[in-house]
Design an enzyme around this catalytic site. Structure first.
Site, mmCIF file in Angstrom:
data_model
loop_
_atom_site.group_PDB
_atom_site.id
_atom_site.type_symbol
_atom_site.label_atom_id
_atom_site.label_comp_id
_atom_site.label_asym_id
_atom_site.label_seq_id
_atom_site.Cartn_x
_atom_site.Cartn_y
_atom_site.Cartn_z
ATOM 1 N N SER A 156 0.846 -1.180 0.000
ATOM 2 C CA SER A 156 0.000 0.000 0.000
ATOM 3 C C SER A 156 0.886 1.237 0.000
ATOM 4 O O SER A 156 1.688 1.415 -0.894
ATOM 5 C CB SER A 156 -0.965 -0.023 1.179
ATOM 6 O OG SER A 156 -1.864 1.051 1.115
ATOM 7 N N ASP B 11 -1.987 7.794 -3.685
ATOM 8 C CA ASP B 11 -1.034 6.999 -2.925
ATOM 9 C C ASP B 11 -0.547 5.849 -3.808
ATOM 10 O O ASP B 11 -1.041 5.679 -4.931
ATOM 11 C CB ASP B 11 -1.656 6.524 -1.610
ATOM 12 C CG ASP B 11 -2.672 5.415 -1.765
ATOM 13 O OD1 ASP B 11 -3.346 5.347 -2.815
ATOM 14 O OD2 ASP B 11 -2.807 4.606 -0.837
ATOM 15 N N ASP C 148 -0.933 2.612 -4.115
ATOM 16 C CA ASP C 148 -1.843 1.639 -4.726
ATOM 17 C C ASP C 148 -3.114 2.307 -5.264
ATOM 18 O O ASP C 148 -4.078 1.649 -5.607
ATOM 19 C CB ASP C 148 -2.157 0.472 -3.795
ATOM 20 C CG ASP C 148 -2.820 0.873 -2.492
ATOM 21 O OD1 ASP C 148 -2.949 2.089 -2.221
ATOM 22 O OD2 ASP C 148 -3.203 -0.023 -1.726
ATOM 23 N N ASP D 262 -5.574 4.034 -4.168
ATOM 24 C CA ASP D 262 -6.902 3.940 -3.564
ATOM 25 C C ASP D 262 -7.198 5.142 -2.666
ATOM 26 O O ASP D 262 -8.216 5.185 -2.004
ATOM 27 C CB ASP D 262 -7.084 2.627 -2.807
ATOM 28 C CG ASP D 262 -6.188 2.486 -1.589
ATOM 29 O OD1 ASP D 262 -5.293 3.334 -1.383
ATOM 30 O OD2 ASP D 262 -6.367 1.510 -0.838
#
Length: 169
Positions: free
Chosen positions: A5, A149, A151, A153
């Site tokens: 992430s 960010d 990833d 999301d």
């Protein structure tokens, strides 16, 4: 999903999804924990692990966005926006410029869009991490800036004057 992430790559971990690609609900998560607690599993031999295959879903995802009722790509194209994107050197550097192009945006300022995985700044799209990006946007005469960010999301929006319109809105 194997992902870190917004953390550095050494923090990779698993995100568990169901067969619909959705995060597990409480009941599904409890079932996984029961299996783990009972050690009701076996490990496959390395030669039996199968094969790796990949498929790029970027175009499919972009088409899904374009098909949303509230997305009017013709109006966006007609407006002639100039936008900036800071993708913190993640996959967003591939996906976001492609989305903007599909929306008919011709003028895109790419900031930190080389998907190297080496984050150019602290990757959470929070105001304190985007001071430099805000200055670039303010000085580049764009209509709006977007920051994702790693990833992709989470999203922050930076106004043309460099002020934040962050994800909490």
């Amino acid at each position: 999903i194997l992902t870190a992430s917004h953390n550095p790559k050494q923090w990779n971990a698993l995100k568990l999804l169901n067969n619909k690609g959705e995060f597990l609900n409480a009941s599904e998560g409890a079932s996984i924990l029961e299996i783990a607690d009972a050690e009701d599993f076996c490990f496959a031999d390395v030669d039996d692990l199968g094969k790796v295959s990949t498929k790029d879903y970027t175009d499919m995802h972009i088409q899904h966005v374009l098909n949303l009722d509230l997305v009017d790509a013709k109006a966006i194209q007609k407006a002639g926006f100039t936008v900036a994107i800071d993708a913190v050197n993640s996959v967003g550097g591939i996906a976001m410029p492609a989305l903007f192009k599909a929306l008919g945006i011709k003028n895109v300022l790419e900031i930190k869009c080389e998907p190297s995985g080496h984050f150019a700044h602290t990757p959470e799209p929070l105001p304190e991490n985007l001071i430099e990006t805000s200055e670039i946007i303010k000085n580049s005469k764009v209509d709006v800036g977007f920051v994702v960010d790693p990833d992709v999301d989470r999203l922050a929006i930076i106004n043309e004057d460099g002020s934040m319109f962050n994800e909490e809105y």
